[in-house]
Design an enzyme around this catalytic site. Structure first.
Site, short mmCIF file in Angstrom:
data_model
loop_
_atom_site.label_atom_id
_atom_site.label_comp_id
_atom_site.label_asym_id
_atom_site.label_seq_id
_atom_site.Cartn_x
_atom_site.Cartn_y
_atom_site.Cartn_z
N LYS A 293 -11.22 3.16 -21.41
CA LYS A 293 -10.33 2.61 -20.30
C LYS A 293 -10.57 1.51 -19.94
O LYS A 293 -9.67 0.84 -19.49
CB LYS A 293 -10.46 3.82 -19.24
CG LYS A 293 -9.71 3.57 -17.97
CD LYS A 293 -10.15 4.52 -17.12
CE LYS A 293 -9.18 4.72 -15.68
NZ LYS A 293 -9.52 5.50 -14.75
N SER B 75 -22.93 6.98 -18.62
CA SER B 75 -24.33 7.01 -19.40
C SER B 75 -25.03 5.68 -19.14
O SER B 75 -26.21 5.77 -19.29
CB SER B 75 -23.85 7.00 -21.11
OG SER B 75 -23.35 8.42 -21.33
N GLN C 239 -30.48 6.03 -15.10
CA GLN C 239 -31.62 5.65 -14.80
C GLN C 239 -32.91 6.36 -15.15
O GLN C 239 -33.94 6.20 -15.77
CB GLN C 239 -32.05 5.11 -13.26
CG GLN C 239 -31.17 4.22 -12.66
CD GLN C 239 -31.24 3.79 -11.05
OE1 GLN C 239 -31.65 4.72 -10.62
NE2 GLN C 239 -30.31 2.99 -10.50
N GLY C 240 -32.53 7.84 -15.02
CA GLY C 240 -33.67 8.67 -14.90
C GLY C 240 -34.29 8.80 -16.21
O GLY C 240 -35.66 8.65 -16.56
N GLY C 241 -33.67 9.04 -17.31
CA GLY C 241 -34.06 9.29 -18.49
C GLY C 241 -33.44 10.40 -19.39
O GLY C 241 -32.41 11.11 -19.11
N GLU D 74 -39.30 14.97 -12.95
CA GLU D 74 -38.15 14.78 -12.06
C GLU D 74 -37.93 16.34 -11.04
O GLU D 74 -38.67 17.16 -11.96
CB GLU D 74 -36.85 14.52 -12.54
CG GLU D 74 -37.14 12.78 -13.02
CD GLU D 74 -35.66 12.16 -13.59
OE1 GLU D 74 -34.68 12.97 -13.61
OE2 GLU D 74 -35.77 11.32 -14.39
N THR E 155 -5.93 3.14 -21.57
CA THR E 155 -5.90 4.54 -20.76
C THR E 155 -5.19 5.32 -21.23
O THR E 155 -3.99 5.16 -21.49
CB THR E 155 -5.68 4.07 -19.35
OG1 THR E 155 -6.20 2.94 -18.76
CG2 THR E 155 -5.45 5.52 -18.34
N HIS F 85 -26.26 13.75 -6.12
CA HIS F 85 -27.41 13.35 -6.21
C HIS F 85 -27.81 12.84 -4.76
O HIS F 85 -27.04 12.45 -4.01
CB HIS F 85 -27.39 12.11 -7.00
CG HIS F 85 -28.73 11.65 -7.72
ND1 HIS F 85 -29.80 11.16 -6.83
CD2 HIS F 85 -29.21 11.58 -8.71
CE1 HIS F 85 -30.65 10.72 -7.75
NE2 HIS F 85 -30.58 11.32 -8.74
N ARG G 156 -31.46 19.39 -6.97
CA ARG G 156 -30.71 18.43 -6.53
C ARG G 156 -29.87 18.98 -5.36
O ARG G 156 -29.39 18.32 -4.37
CB ARG G 156 -29.95 17.41 -7.49
CG ARG G 156 -30.71 16.86 -8.09
CD ARG G 156 -30.03 16.04 -9.19
NE ARG G 156 -30.65 14.93 -9.92
CZ ARG G 156 -30.41 14.38 -10.95
NH1 ARG G 156 -29.48 14.54 -11.41
NH2 ARG G 156 -31.13 13.52 -11.57
N HIS H 263 -22.19 13.04 -8.31
CA HIS H 263 -22.82 12.61 -9.40
C HIS H 263 -22.55 13.29 -10.94
O HIS H 263 -22.22 12.26 -11.63
CB HIS H 263 -24.44 12.76 -9.14
CG HIS H 263 -25.43 12.09 -10.03
ND1 HIS H 263 -25.30 10.75 -10.69
CD2 HIS H 263 -26.22 12.95 -10.99
CE1 HIS H 263 -26.45 10.48 -11.39
NE2 HIS H 263 -26.89 11.92 -11.73
N GLU I 255 -19.81 14.98 -20.17
CA GLU I 255 -19.82 15.62 -18.89
C GLU I 255 -18.37 16.36 -18.83
O GLU I 255 -18.10 17.09 -18.01
CB GLU I 255 -19.80 14.41 -17.80
CG GLU I 255 -19.82 14.96 -16.40
CD GLU I 255 -20.13 14.08 -15.41
OE1 GLU I 255 -20.04 14.18 -14.26
OE2 GLU I 255 -20.43 12.98 -15.70
N ARG J 171 -27.06 20.97 -12.60
CA ARG J 171 -27.73 20.42 -13.90
C ARG J 171 -29.04 19.93 -13.31
O ARG J 171 -29.32 19.45 -12.41
CB ARG J 171 -26.84 19.10 -14.14
CG ARG J 171 -27.53 18.57 -15.53
CD ARG J 171 -26.71 17.29 -15.93
NE ARG J 171 -26.54 16.37 -15.09
CZ ARG J 171 -27.58 15.23 -14.61
NH1 ARG J 171 -28.44 15.43 -15.08
NH2 ARG J 171 -26.98 14.23 -13.93
#
Length: 517
Positions: A33, A41, A45-47, A112, A151, A226, A272, A329, A353, A364
C-alpha cells in the site's frame, strides 16, 4: 497485465518470509500500500519469542501461549508455532541474521509479560522488527518484484477460485495482477482506533477485502491493546516495549504509587489485557499513569528506539517517568485459515496478523507475532510449492484501466471512525455502546452498498474499509456475551481469579465461534 506465479499483498515479516521461500523456484510479485518498510513488523520493538534457551522447552512456551490466550487457542496451531519456531530461528541465525549477544557470544534472552522464563531474542536492543525486516528485504530484493504505492481493492474470483487482485495506483489507475496463488499479508486493523501502535497504513484493508470476497472471518472481537504507548498532550507518539517492564520497570500513578499491586500475581508482567484494563481504569478515575524506569541501568543503551522517541517528543528521560496509555496493538482474529494458511477460498492464502489460525486465542502472548510471521510464512510457502497447480484462467481484462470516481458519498472522517471505535468498541465494552456503534456504522454502510470499490478514490476506499471492519468487530463483540482476553464486557465480567479457565478444561466447554462468510 502483470502475471506471476504468486502475488503477495503486504510487506511485513510474514510476506517477506513467504516471498523468500517461494522465489527460489517461482515468480513472485509483492504489492504494498505504501513503501516496503511500512508495516507493523518493522515497528516491533520487543523481539521474537522462542524456546531456544538451555532451561526452556516448547512445552513451557506452549503453556504460556495458551494461558495468555485464555484457552481459546487452536492447540494444533500453537503446537506448530512453538515446536517449529526454534528451528526457523536457528536457520535465520545460520544464514546471517544477527541477534543481540553478550560478551561471550551467547544469545541475550529477554523476558516479557506472561512468559515464565527468558526466551525473547532481540536485535539492536529494541529494534528487532526493523532488523528482521531489513534483513529479509535484503534477501528478496534481487529475486522478487516489489511494487510500492499500490492499494489492493478486491480479489479476483473466477470459478470459486482466487486468480489475483485488483489494485489502485497513486495515479488513480486500476491494475489487475493475475496469479496462480494469492497470499494476503496486509496486517491487522489498529488504525481503526485513535490510540494505536500500528503503522499509519494499517486499518483493516485485508479484512474488508476478504469479507467482500466471501471468505470466512473468525474472532474479530478479540483486539489486543498494548498497555504502554508513549503519551503527550493527548496524543500517542510511539510504543514503549514490554521488554522495559521485563527488565524491571513498573507502572505508577501520578503519586508514584504502583498500580498493579493486588490486581494480578504477575504484577506488571501480567497478560496485556489485564495491564491495559488496569491503566484504563486509572485513567477513568482521572489518574495519570507513568512507567517508572529508574531501576534500569543504561536505559539509553538498552532501549535506543524508545530513547529517541522520548527525545523527539521532548519527554525528559532524567525524570525516569514515561507517560503511557493503552492503544490498539494486535488483532487475534482475522481471515480464517487452516494451519497451512489456506483460507475458505481456493488458491487464496492468508498469513500474519490478517490471518486467524487460532494460534493466539483471545490474547496474544508477547513477542509471538514476529514468530508467527516467520513460522507460518515458511509453512504457507511450503504448502503452495508442495501441490502447485497453475491457474488455467484466460482472464482478458486490460491493465491500467481508467479509474471512474464516485464523488457523492457521505462518509465520516477517519478521526470520527477512530473515536467511535475507541469510545465504544475499545478496552471495556458493554451492550449499549456496542449497539450504538453498530447503528452508527450501518448508517454509513447504506451509503456505499451496491457501489463497486473500483469506483472509489483512495481516500474513500480506506474509509469504506474502516467502516466495514469496524462494523464487523462491533457485531462480533456484541455477540460474545462473556469477558475473555482482549474482549472485555463490563456487563459480563469474568469470574473471580479467572476460575472459568479451569472450569472450561474440566468440563470440556467450548464457545461457539462467530463466523462471517
Amino acid at each position: 497485465m502483470p502475471r506471476s506465479n504468486i502475488i503477495i499483498i503486504g510487506s511485513g515479516i510474514s510476506a517477506l518470509t513467504a516471498a523468500y521461500q517461494l522465489s527460489a523456484d517461482k515468480n513472485v510479485i509483492i504489492i504494498t500500500k505504501s513503501k516496503v518498510t511500512n508495516s507493523n513488523s518493522i515497528l516491533a520493538q520487543g523481539g521474537v519469542a522462542t524456546s531456544i534457551g538451555k532451561d526452556d522447552s516448547w512445552q513451557s512456551h506452549f503453556k504460556d501461549t495458551v494461558s495468555a490466550g485464555c484457552y481459546h487457542n487452536d492447540e494444533t496451531a500453537v503446537d506448530i508455532l512453538v515446536k517449529k519456531g526454534p528451528d526457523y530461528l536457528i536457520d535465520l541465525i545460520n544464514n546471517g541474521m544477527e541477534f543481540d549477544k553478550d560478551e561471550d557470544e551467547n544469545l541475550l534472552l529477554g523476558k516479557e509479560g506472561a512468559h515464565s522464563t527468558r526466551r525473547i531474542l532481540h536485535a539492536g536492543g529494541d529494534a528487532t522488527g526493523k532488523a528482521l525486516v531489513m534483513y529479509m528485504v535484503g534477501k528478496v530484493k534481487e529475486r522478487v518484484q516489489i511494487i510500492e504505492d499500490r492499494t489492493a481493492i478486491d480479489f479476483m474470483i473466477e470459478n470459486n477460485r482466487c486468480i489475483g487482485v485488483k489494485a489502485l495506483a497513486s495515479d488513480h489507475t486500476i491494475e489487475e495482477y493475475i496469479a496462480d496463488y494469492t497470499i494476503l499479508a496486509t496486517g491487522g486493523c489498529g488504525g481503526l482506533y485513535s490510540s494505536t501502535s500500528n503503522d499509519k497504513t494499517i486499518c483493516g484493508d485485508g479484512l474488508a477485502m476478504a469479507y467482500r470476497a466471501g471468505a470466512k472471518l473468525y474472532d474479530l472481537e478479540f483486539i489486543q491493546f498494548h498497555p504502554t504507548l508513549l503519551h503527550k498532550e493527548g496524543k500517542t507518539c510511539g510504543l514503549v516495549s514490554e521488554a522495559v517492564r521485563g527488565e524491571g520497570a513498573i507502572l505508577v500513578d501520578q503519586d508514584c504509587k504502583p498500580i498493579m499491586s493486588g490486581i494480578h500475581p504477575l504484577l506488571d508482567l501480567a497478560p496485556r489485557d489485564v495491564v491495559a484494563r488496569a491503566i484504563f481504569n486509572e485513567n477513568s478515575r482521572g489518574n495519570k499513569v507513568y512507567l517508572d524506569i529508574s531501576m534500569i541501568d543504561d536505559f539509553t543503551v538498552r532501549f535506543p528506539t524508545i530513547t529517541n522517541l522520548c527525545i523527539e517528543n521532548e519527554i525528559p528521560l532524567e525524570r525516569a517517568l514515561l507517560p503511557v496509555v493503552p492503544g490498539a496493538h494486535f488483532s487475534m482474529g482475522g481471515v480464517k485459515t487452516d494451519v497451512k494458511g489456506l483460507t475458505s477460498i481456493p488458491s487464496l492464502y492468508a498469513v500474519g496478523e490478517v490471518a486467524c489460525t487460532g494460534v493466539h486465542g483471545a490474547n496474544r502472548l508477547a513477542s509471538n507475532s514476529l514468530l508467527e510471521g516467520i513460522v507460518f510464512g515458511n509453512i504457507v510457502a511450503r504448502d503452495i510449492l508442495k501441490d502447485y497447480s497453475p491457474n488455467s484462467s484466460f482472464h482478458n481484462s486490460v491493465s491500467n484501466s481508467v479509474h471512474i470516481r464516485y464523488d457523492t458519498l457521505k462518509l465520516p472522517s477517519k478521526a470520527q471512525i477512530q473515536e467511535m471505535m475507541m469510545d465504544n468498541v475499545g478496552i471495556v465494552r458493554n451492550h449499549a455502546r456496542l449497539q450504538y456503534a453498530i447503528e452508527w456504522f450501518e448508517t454509513y454502510k447504506q451509503e456505499f452498498e451496491g457501489i463497486a470499490p473500483i469506483h472509489l478514490s483512495l481516500e474513500q476506499l480506506e474509509l469504506v474499509n474502516m467502516i466495514t471492519v469496524g462494523w464487523l468487530i462491533a457485531r462480533s463483540a456484541i455477540m460474545r456475551t462473556e469477558s475473555r482476553g482482549g474482549h472485555f464486557r463490563e456487563d459480563y465480567p469474568a469470574e473471580d481469579n479467572h476460575s472459568w479457565y479451569k472450569k472450561e478444561i474440566i468440563q470440556g466447554k467450548t464457545f461457539e465461534t462467530i463466523v462471517y462468510s
